[in-house]
Design an enzyme around this catalytic site. Structure first.
Site, mmCIF file in Angstrom:
data_model
loop_
_atom_site.group_PDB
_atom_site.id
_atom_site.type_symbol
_atom_site.label_atom_id
_atom_site.label_comp_id
_atom_site.label_asym_id
_atom_site.label_seq_id
_atom_site.Cartn_x
_atom_site.Cartn_y
_atom_site.Cartn_z
ATOM 1 N N ALA B 72 -60.051 17.523 -12.005
ATOM 2 C CA ALA B 72 -59.993 16.575 -11.094
ATOM 3 C C ALA B 72 -58.863 15.523 -11.234
ATOM 4 C CB ALA B 72 -61.446 15.773 -11.177
ATOM 5 N N ASP B 73 -58.484 14.847 -10.248
ATOM 6 C CA ASP B 73 -57.841 13.793 -10.221
ATOM 7 C C ASP B 73 -58.221 12.677 -9.281
ATOM 8 O OD1 ASP B 73 -54.969 12.891 -11.602
ATOM 9 O OD2 ASP B 73 -54.955 12.355 -9.501
ATOM 10 N N THR B 74 -58.054 11.341 -9.623
ATOM 11 C CA THR B 74 -58.380 10.156 -8.865
ATOM 12 C C THR B 74 -57.375 9.028 -8.807
ATOM 13 O OG1 THR B 74 -60.744 10.516 -9.518
ATOM 14 C CG2 THR B 74 -60.064 8.516 -8.359
#
Lengths: 192, 192
Positions: B72-74
């Site tokens: 995941a990347d935010t």
């Protein structure tokens, strides 16, 4: 960041509300108030939760000599129908089937009173919650886990599978957990 | 409720992501992947977080023989400007001053891969977050508490005062914490 010499009292027995107040660093004592939470015919949900928070405040005030008191009341509304706390597991399953794939509203009324200055803040918060479609098996698993029994609408957005029933919300998240934290924080700052 | 014979791997060192997966009852192992998270000129935030989640997946796949992998990347976006993790306390204060009284967007890209079937799910989630006006003193208190240093946008909606900076959100709450749980859960069900 709430600076007051007065003790703070939370008039609620909800473990979620207690945890939320703690989360924002507020030191308080808590006690429960007993009130038959009735919805009046034709009453708007916002008016209803504010009235119930006020009625709880009247009882709470008789228990506190000096301090700041917080009361709150939360209801879940689907198509003008109020969905309360389930009476038993069967009703919890019925409530969750009703909410599945639909959008409902969560209303919380909050009342904050300073017993020394006698000033009062009364407000409500509304959050729209959209459920994904949930299967009968998921509902059964969730209900048998015991999570929904003491919660309006029979779910907790903050617990294991309650979290993955919710597709999206519009409004204050903490309101759905049980206390609209930003609004409460603002009331506490103004009143303490 | 996710039933799979395969081990699940979370390729993230974020304590928030680890806690969220645990919350929905998923048993997993975790490890970190090192990636220079660069934003390309003119790249849309949704495309950016999906690309970064995929790049992390490429690294993660080399570390796992058999299993289901989650990456995941935010990022936080204010008026087309990406606000990353603050380099130091001074920058954290600057970021929070920028966000004060304004509305920003939080994007998370998630990638889920089953290394046996080689099937892949790539998706993103967007949540709109509205901050109330926060004072310089509040920002200083929050930053000196150390909470913002490892977080995109320099705040955590789930922590002490981060919670009361946020007036309302529109979208998935858990996306703002770091993992869009309902979307991830759906991907895991389809892929496992």
């Amino acid at each position: 960041m709430i600076k007051t010499a007065l003790p703070i009292f939370l008039a609620s027995k909800s473990p979620r509300r207690r945890k939320l107040l703690k989360q924002i660093g507020i030191k308080y004592k808590s006690f429960s108030v007993k009130l038959k939470e009735e919805i009046l015919d034709g009453e708007h949900p916002a008016a209803c939760v504010e009235r119930l928070a006020m009625e709880k405040m009247e009882i709470a005030k008789s228990k506190v000599k000096e301090g700041i008191i917080i009361t709150a009341d939360t209801i879940v509304v689907l198509n003008k129908q109020v969905i309360g706390k389930p009476k038993n597991k069967k009703e919890a399953e019925e409530f969750l089937s009703l909410l599945s794939g639909k959008t409902h509203a969560v209303y919380t009324g909050i009342c904050v009173v300073n017993t020394i200055t006698n000033s009062k803040k009364l407000d409500f918060e509304k959050t729209i919650v959209e459920f994904r479609k949930i299967s009968k098996d998921e509902i059964k698993d969730y209900v048998s886990g015991g999570s929904p029994m003491d919660k309006a609408g029979a779910y907790g957005i903050q617990d294991d599978f309650g979290a993955v029933f919710v597709k999206k919300i519009n409004g204050c998240y903490y309101n759905v957990v049980g206390l609209p934290l930003t609004k409460l924080y603002d009331s506490l700052r103004k009143i303490s």
